[in-house]
Scaffold this motif. Structure first.
Motif, PDB file in Angstrom:
ATOM      1  N   GLY A 181       0.809  -1.210   0.000  1.00  0.00           N
ATOM      2  CA  GLY A 181       0.000   0.000   0.000  1.00  0.00           C
ATOM      3  C   GLY A 181       0.841   1.258   0.000  1.00  0.00           C
ATOM      4  N   LEU A 182       0.223   2.350  -0.441  1.00  0.00           N
ATOM      5  CA  LEU A 182       0.872   3.654  -0.504  1.00  0.00           C
ATOM      6  C   LEU A 182       0.109   4.655   0.350  1.00  0.00           C
ATOM      7  CD1 LEU A 182       1.578   3.890  -4.342  1.00  0.00           C
ATOM      8  CD2 LEU A 182       3.200   3.275  -2.541  1.00  0.00           C
ATOM      9  N   PHE A 183       0.852   5.354   1.199  1.00  0.00           N
ATOM     10  CA  PHE A 183       0.313   6.461   1.979  1.00  0.00           C
ATOM     11  C   PHE A 183       0.790   7.737   1.295  1.00  0.00           C
ATOM     12  CE2 PHE A 183       0.598   2.803   4.727  1.00  0.00           C
ATOM     13  CZ  PHE A 183      -0.617   2.836   5.416  1.00  0.00           C
ATOM     14  N   ILE A 184      -0.147   8.474   0.730  1.00  0.00           N
ATOM     15  CA  ILE A 184       0.163   9.576  -0.190  1.00  0.00           C
ATOM     16  C   ILE A 184      -0.089  10.916   0.491  1.00  0.00           C
ATOM     17  CG2 ILE A 184      -0.382  10.576  -2.447  1.00  0.00           C
ATOM     18  CD1 ILE A 184      -1.497   7.730  -3.184  1.00  0.00           C
ATOM     19  N   GLY A 185       0.896  11.803   0.396  1.00  0.00           N
ATOM     20  CA  GLY A 185       0.787  13.130   1.008  1.00  0.00           C
ATOM     21  C   GLY A 185       0.145  14.129   0.066  1.00  0.00           C
ATOM     22  N   SER A 186      -1.120  13.925  -0.236  1.00  0.00           N
ATOM     23  CA  SER A 186      -1.847  14.818  -1.143  1.00  0.00           C
ATOM     24  C   SER A 186      -2.788  15.717  -0.343  1.00  0.00           C
ATOM     25  CB  SER A 186      -2.661  13.993  -2.145  1.00  0.00           C
ATOM     26  OG  SER A 186      -3.536  13.109  -1.459  1.00  0.00           O
ATOM     27  N   GLY A 187      -3.235  16.820  -0.982  1.00  0.00           N
ATOM     28  CA  GLY A 187      -4.194  17.711  -0.343  1.00  0.00           C
ATOM     29  C   GLY A 187      -3.538  18.778   0.520  1.00  0.00           C
ATOM     30  N   GLU A 188      -4.359  19.494   1.290  1.00  0.00           N
ATOM     31  CA  GLU A 188      -3.874  20.592   2.121  1.00  0.00           C
ATOM     32  C   GLU A 188      -3.406  20.072   3.479  1.00  0.00           C
ATOM     33  OE1 GLU A 188      -3.504  23.800   1.206  1.00  0.00           O
ATOM     34  OE2 GLU A 188      -4.033  23.031  -0.790  1.00  0.00           O
TER      35      GLU A 188
END
Length: 279
Positions: A181-188
């Motif tokens: 799995g990937l934990f993605i640092g997207s968004g504000e």
């Protein structure tokens, strides 16, 4: 309630065998080796003039050529030309199962720590570990999860920045859903001024108690219940020893990479004190 995860990453006694670099009050975590990853240590940059490989070679780490760049927290560390980029942390197998069982996902905060020792640059330009300096567990970076993506063979993410992460590129290595799995640092961002990044070195980021071996920690009191029991997963059977009004002593577990706790008001207040350390 969001969760906080102390996540052990970078070189250690079993993967790499040497500490990462503490230099000029900055922390440079050496990604663990991975053969044929196509991310050469020579391409990883401390700055525009110094590669990771230069320092590794100087301190005697010469048996590895390619790195598993994960977590990927700083765009500038790798020459990417015009490729898209997002901060991402990939996890797999039992460590990922533990995170998912603890309910880690969107809105949670990873704080990455590893084994560090101070280095210096000599007059001839070479680097060396400073004799007498301690081996330390230190928190060096962070990632706030904007999205969790379950990667397995046949499943594609629609973002090119995610597709180029090694856990996505090499997804054929993992054929069971929930094991990659990937934990993605997207968004504000919520906690800091950006979704992911590095900290400048400060004593409040040191986990190791002064004068002790690196796994003997002096943790902030917020990580313990009123009866002294630790809030972190893998440590909940441990009772800390009160060291002072602000800290407890505890021996960190030898096995396990991901230590999870609910981010209650006390822990959130401690996280607030790290804001000024973000680079």
């Amino acid at each position: 309630m969001p969760k906080i995860i102390l996540s052990r990453k970078g070189f250690d006694s079993s993967a790499g065998g040497k500490p990462s670099f503490l230099w000029n009050d900055k922390l440079y975590s050496i990604p663990v080796p991975q053969a044929y990853s196509e991310v050469a240590y020579k391409k990883l940059q401390i700055d525009e003039n110094i590669s990771y490989w230069k320092i590794m070679e100087d301190v005697g780490i010469t048996q590895y050529s390619d790195a598993h760049l994960d977590p990927d927290l700083r765009k500038e560390v790798l020459q990417r030309e015009n490729d898209p980029w997002l901060p991402i942390f990939g996890q797999a197998d039992s460590a990922l199962t533990h995170l998912l069982n603890e309910g880690v996902g969107e809105g949670d905060l990873f704080l990455f720590f590893g084994w560090f020792k101070e280095i210096e640059q000599l007059e001839n330009g070479n680097f060396s570990h400073i004799k007498g300096k301690p081996d330390l567990h230190v928190i060096y970076g962070f990632l706030e999860v904007g999205e969790y993506f379950d990667v397995y063979e046949g499943k594609e993410h629609d973002n090119p920045a995610v597709q180029q992460h090694i856990h996505h590129q090499r997804k054929d290595r993992y054929t069971v859903p929930g094991k990659n799995g990937l934990f993605i640092g997207s968004g504000e961002p919520t906690f800091f001024k950006r979704k992911a990044g590095l900290f400048k070195f400060d004593k409040k980021l040191i986990l190791t108690e002064s004068g002790e071996s690196r796994s003997n920690w002096l943790l902030p009191r917020c990580f313990f219940k009123d009866d002294g029991r630790c809030k972190l997963s893998h440590h909940k059977e441990k009772v800390g020893e009160l060291a002072n009004d602000d800290s407890y002593r505890i021996k960190s577990v030898a096995r396990g990479q991901e230590f999870v706790a609910e981010m209650d008001d006390d822990i959130r207040e401690w996280v607030e004190t790290l804001k000024d350390l973000v680079i």
